[in-house]
Design an enzyme around this catalytic site. Structure first.
Site, PDB file in Angstrom:
ATOM      1  N   TYR A  83       0.795  -1.256  -0.023  1.00 17.16           N
ATOM      2  CA  TYR A  83       0.050   0.006  -0.135  1.00 17.16           C
ATOM      3  C   TYR A  83       0.883   1.395  -0.090  1.00 17.16           C
ATOM      4  O   TYR A  83       2.078   1.181   0.659  1.00 17.16           O
ATOM      5  CB  TYR A  83      -0.839  -0.075   1.130  1.00 17.16           C
ATOM      6  N   ASP A 163      -2.791  -6.840  22.299  1.00 21.75           N
ATOM      7  CA  ASP A 163      -2.194  -8.168  22.060  1.00 21.75           C
ATOM      8  C   ASP A 163      -2.124  -8.932  23.497  1.00 21.75           C
ATOM      9  O   ASP A 163      -2.005 -10.230  23.615  1.00 21.75           O
ATOM     10  CB  ASP A 163      -0.885  -8.216  21.632  1.00 21.75           C
TER      11      ASP A 163
END
Length: 261
Positions: A83, A163
């Site tokens: 990207y 996380d």
């Protein structure tokens, strides 16, 4: 701020700040120290996959990189996402494939042996992509870990987010968004009228349902992205028959989620 807290517990924070804390939030990643304070908390395991991350300046970028869109290239047991990044006038690229478990580390520069494994994983790909990977001067090596199910809070004064609570594969492009959602919704729960232990329980129940749905989508994406044989052909047919708008609409529940504070 800027202080290492060891061991990561309430007493250590009080020693540093001089003030007792009502709530300890473990936002300390996959190898969370705070998680050790929660009985029956999640455990971390290596997923078997490595994410290679690197950037390419636009001036030398291959022509197949689209300067206006995010592009995913799919192959057997591996995929690559590219990207554009306006800030560097170039592209960010992430190549994900099987790899070896290096232990508790992330974001390190891959060794010669690790990079050789990367090239083997992409050896059968289009020659332009293989050439791009072979020409890298530097690439960061990110082993991908996953958290098992388990308690995110101790029922009193300690809670996990991000996380530390639910490390998962990044195959839904959800990235840090899940941790940001966690933080926002945790703040909303604990600032309400409920006692803290009830607020933590409500937060865990609500966010576990959300994380489970995102994890399921990531597992599906991995299956589809890394498919081979007849499944790969079926995937390609489905993708060719659906419009980009239709595909994007399937993910409104993920990217259009409105966290409630």
């Amino acid at each position: 701020l800027g202080s290492r807290i060891e061991p990561a517990d309430h007493a250590a924070i009080e020693r540093i700040t001089g003030t007792p804390c009502d709530l300890l939030v473990g936002a300390d990643g996959a190898w969370s120290s705070v998680r050790k304070l929660i009985k029956g908390g999640p455990y971390i395991s290596f997923s078997g996959n490595i994410a290679w991350r690197f950037t390419v300046p636009a001036a030398v970028a291959p022509a197949f990189l689209d300067p206006t869109n995010v592009t995913a290239f799919l192959g057997p047991n591996s995929h690559l996402v590219a990207y554009p990044l306006r800030e560097i006038d170039g592209f960010n690229i992430v190549a994900i494939a099987a790899g070896m478990n290096p232990g508790e580390t992330w974001g390190i520069e891959g060794s010669a042996g690790q990079r050789a494994l990367l090239l083997r994983q992409f050896a059968g790909w289009n020659i332009e992509i293989s050439t791009l990977l072979a020409s890298l001067e530097k690439a960061n090596f990110w082993p991908l870990y996953e958290a098992s199910d388990g308690h995110w809070q101790n029922g009193r004064d300690t809670v996990l987010i991000g996380d530390a609570a639910h490390a998962m594969m990044p195959f839904s492009a959800q990235g840090a968004a899940m941790a940001i959602e966690d933080a926002y919704e945790l703040a909303g729960e604990v600032s309400g009228a409920l006692p803290l232990h009830q607020a933590l329980s409500r937060f865990e129940t609500k966010r576990k349902a959300r994380a489970a749905r995102v994890r399921h989508r990531g597992a599906f994406n991995k299956f589809a992205y890394h498919a081979r044989g007849p499944i790969r052909l079926g995937r390609d047919i489905v993708l060719s028959l659906r419009s980009p708008q239709s595909l994007a609409a399937d993910l409104d529940w993920l990217y259009g989620y409105h966290a409630k504070g």
